[in-house]
Design an enzyme around this catalytic site. Structure first.
Site, PDB file in Angstrom:
ATOM      1  N   HIS A 245      64.967  91.660  24.593  1.00 21.51           N
ATOM      2  CA  HIS A 245      63.568  91.322  24.846  1.00 21.51           C
ATOM      3  C   HIS A 245      63.474  90.625  26.192  1.00 21.51           C
ATOM      4  CE1 HIS A 245      59.500  89.780  24.178  1.00 21.51           C
ATOM      5  NE2 HIS A 245      59.416  90.750  23.286  1.00 21.51           N
ATOM      6  N   GLU A 303      61.200  95.434  16.557  1.00 23.08           N
ATOM      7  CA  GLU A 303      61.164  96.861  16.227  1.00 23.08           C
ATOM      8  C   GLU A 303      62.212  97.270  15.191  1.00 23.08           C
ATOM      9  OE1 GLU A 303      58.508  97.706  17.107  1.00 23.08           O
ATOM     10  OE2 GLU A 303      58.246  98.351  19.167  1.00 23.08           O
TER      11      GLU A 303
END
Ligand code: ACO
Length: 361
Positions: A245, A303
């Site tokens: 991220h 996700e």
């Protein structure tokens, strides 16, 4: 300056804050754990919209207005639906949304909240040769989305989907929210701004990752050796989907929220063994990434468990990004309104590094 605008502050917002070092997400003064599983999606829409629209009704009235908007969107777009399944389900949804009016009112906003929830099941059903199930204005948003998909919605799955929609409703100045704000800063309408967000969300470095997570789990299961499969991907220069991220240097807090939801579902349906396998893959991926990229703290992102949750809810992997959009659209709309209210066009500069013209005297 880095190409990815790392650490550049491009907006002031009251909507959400992502604490990448601590692993906390705050949405309008509430921690994610306070909201997810406790607030309904319609309540979070109200929380995000508060102050950005005149005459915003209370929670129950807004829930009814979202239900009415689902019916309106279905009736408005039904004549055009037959042509859309020729596209993939994400492009079909985007094309359907592009047909909505491009205003700035609460009615425009509610149609945009409703549209991904209505179009996704309808397009999936048409793609399978089945008739779309019309929305029920009185149903809860997540419940109705599942009902439109498969004709029924168990309370457990509806609760799981509702928690998912809340969890992804807003997340700072991510790529799709930034794209939305750029378009909104031109004072274009909300539909134009949301179409920009949809375009940015689709890519696998952003909201397009959960479908590939399922493909990865299936490929690893077939290979029988998670660590070897993952090492080979890294050696080929591929990224491991569902990990890493830009902001989080610790575990994405949304991953834990969604994993807990999947765990609860596992006690009720077939997801238990899928979860156990995914946990093994997750640990293997974290170990492989730690060795392969020691300079970077790469952790599980939202996700990874999104993929398991949406699979358990009955969505095919090609529609996972649609469901992400169904949750994030609330944040996009609020950000678009917040940006419009500044009255300031977003217009950064670029540094020219191309050839210079010959200056002929
Ligand atoms: N797998 C393998 N390597 C990775 C991964 C990953 N998932 N994530 C980052 N890296 C590596 C990069 O290859 C790079 O290595 P290098 O320095 O040897 O070239 C290094 O880490 C830094 O990469 P950046 O692209 O600068 O990291 P950034 O923080 O910008 O990346 C991103 C964030 C794009 C999400 C990245 O982690 C990624 O591609 N992840 C996989 C796709 C994914 O899961 N997307 C969903 C993100 S969550 C969301 O948007 C809702």
């Amino acid at each position: 300056m880095a190409n990815g605008l790392d650490d550049v502050v491009a907006a002031e917002t009251v909507l959400s804050d992502v604490d990448g070092a601590g692993g906390h997400l705050t949405i309008r003064g509430h921690s994610l754990t306070e909201l997810a599983g406790h607030w309904r999606y319609g309540q979070v829409v109200r929380l995000l919209f508060d102050g950005f629209f005149d005459e915003l009704p209370g929670d129950d009235e807004l829930e009814k207005a979202i239900g009415n908007a689902r019916v309106e969107v279905f009736e408005r777009l039904q004549p055009m639906l037959a042509g859309l399944p020729a596209l993939d389900v994400y492009s079909g949804m985007r094309a359907g949304i592009a047909l909505l009016p491009d205003g700035d009112s609460l009615a425009d906003a509610l149609r945009l909240i409703a549209a991904p929830a209505v179009l996704t099941p309808a397009l999936l059903r048409l793609g399978r040769g089945e008739k779309p199930v019309p929305p029920d204005a009185r149903a809860d948003h997540a419940n109705d989305m599942l009902r439109m998909l498969s004709g029924t919605a168990s309370p457990a799955l509806a609760k799981a989907l509702d928690t998912y929609l809340v969890t992804v409703s807003d997340h700072g100045l991510n790529a799709s929210t930034f794209a939305t704000r750029v378009v909104a800063s031109t004072q274009a309408g909300l539909t134009s701004a949301i179409l920009a967000g949809l375009g940015a969300l689709k890519g696998p470095l952003h909201g397009g990752a959960p479908g590939p997570v399922i493909e990865m789990l299936d490929a690893i299961e077939a290979s029988g050796d998670a660590a070897a499969w993952l090492r080979n991907e890294i050696a080929r220069g591929e990224r491991i989907m569902g990990f890493g991220h830009r902001i989080y240097r610790v575990r994405d807090p949304r991953a834990d929220v969604l994993k807990a939801v999947v765990r609860r579902l596992g006690t009720r349906c077939e997801t238990g063994s899928r979860l156990a396998f995914a946990e093994t893959v997750e640990q293997a991926a974290l170990d492989v990434l730690r060795v392969a990229k020691p300079q970077r703290s790469i952790q599980t992102n939202v996700e990874f468990y999104t993929a398991l949750l949406l699979e358990a809810a009955g969505f095919p992997k090609e529609a996972f990004s649609n469901v992400f959009a169904a949750g994030r659209v609330a944040g996009w709309i609020a950000h678009a309104r917040e940006q419009q209210a500044t009255g300031r066009l977003i217009r950064p500069k670029s540094r020219y590094v191309g050839p210079v013209p010959d200056l002929v005297a």
